[in-house]
Design an enzyme around this catalytic site. Structure first.
Site: not given
Ligand code: GAR
Length: 211
Positions: A11, A61, A89, A105, A139, A169-170
């Site tokens: 998280g 699902r 999903l 991503h 997709e 950066q995320e």
């Molecule tokens: C993050 O790096 C996110 O971009 C990636 O999972 C990680 C979660 O970290 N998401 C994916 O790969 C989605 N396909 P977090 O729980 O610390 O945010």
């Protein structure tokens, strides 16, 4: 503006959103894994948490997604933020929130959709890698791109070191995108194109290696 955040694990992106002082009321954090570390962080920040264990639904699902949609609608969320939500999903679920659901991503899409993005970027020998916020469409990892951040790939990188550089950066671009959305400056047009009313940056380039 009310939003929910969907997580599956630690998280950190969720925490970045919750701490960014956004003009958003975060109605809840929902995890498909009851053990997700992010749930405790959300609670410590005063946000309601919901564990919706997908294993209870077995292979169904549609039933899991229907339960998830029921929670989101009960919370009257205008925006759904996927933040490390590691579950595919159904099309019906995605279509229900199309234009109102964002994902982060860990790659510069359309390069490296799917899993293990950092190891695959290293194996491919790219010199620039990064992360993407995009609207979610049926997709996987292919929805219209909202914002991206790029980082250099260094000679001595491991997947872990590269992941840490990208993750920083995320934590910058996801709050930016949610702020634009909350301020009515980000839209997904009927033509599938993203419109963002954001200040233009001066033109510059990231060159890697830059020696
Ligand atoms: C993050 O790096 C996110 O971009 C990636 O999972 C990680 C979660 O970290 N998401 C994916 O790969 C989605 N396909 P977090 O729980 O610390 O945010």
């Amino acid at each position: 503006m009310r939003a929910v955040i969907l997580i599956s694990g630690r998280g950190s992106n969720m925490e970045a959103l919750l701490r960014a002082n956004l003009p958003v009321e975060f109605a809840a954090v929902i995890s498909n894994r009851p053990q997700a570390g992010g749930l405790a962080i959300a609670r410590s920040l005063g946000v309601e948490t919901i564990a919706l264990d997908h294993t209870v639904y077995g292979a169904d699902r549609a039933a899991f997604d229907a339960a998830l949609a029921a929670e989101i609608d009960r919370l009257r969320a205008d925006l759904v933020c996927l933040a490390g939500f590691m579950r595919v999903l159904t099309d019906a679920f995605v279509q229900r929130y199309q234009g109102h659901m964002l994902n982060i991503h860990p790659a510069l899409l359309p390069a490296f959709p799917g899993l293990d993005t950092h190891a695959r970027a290293l194996a491919a020998g790219v010199k620039i890698h990064g992360c993407t916020v995009h609207f979610v469409t049926p997709e996987v990892d292919a929805g219209p791109i909202v914002v991206q951040a790029a980082v250099p790939v260094l000679d001595d990188d491991t997947p872990e070191r590269l992941a840490a550089r990208v993750l920083a950066q995320e934590h910058r671009i996801y709050p930016m995108a949610v702020r634009w959305y909350a301020e009515g400056r980000l839209h997904l047009g009927a033509d599938g194109r993203v419109r963002v009313d954001a200040p233009r940056l001066p033109e510059s380039a990231l060159i890697s290696p830059n020696g």
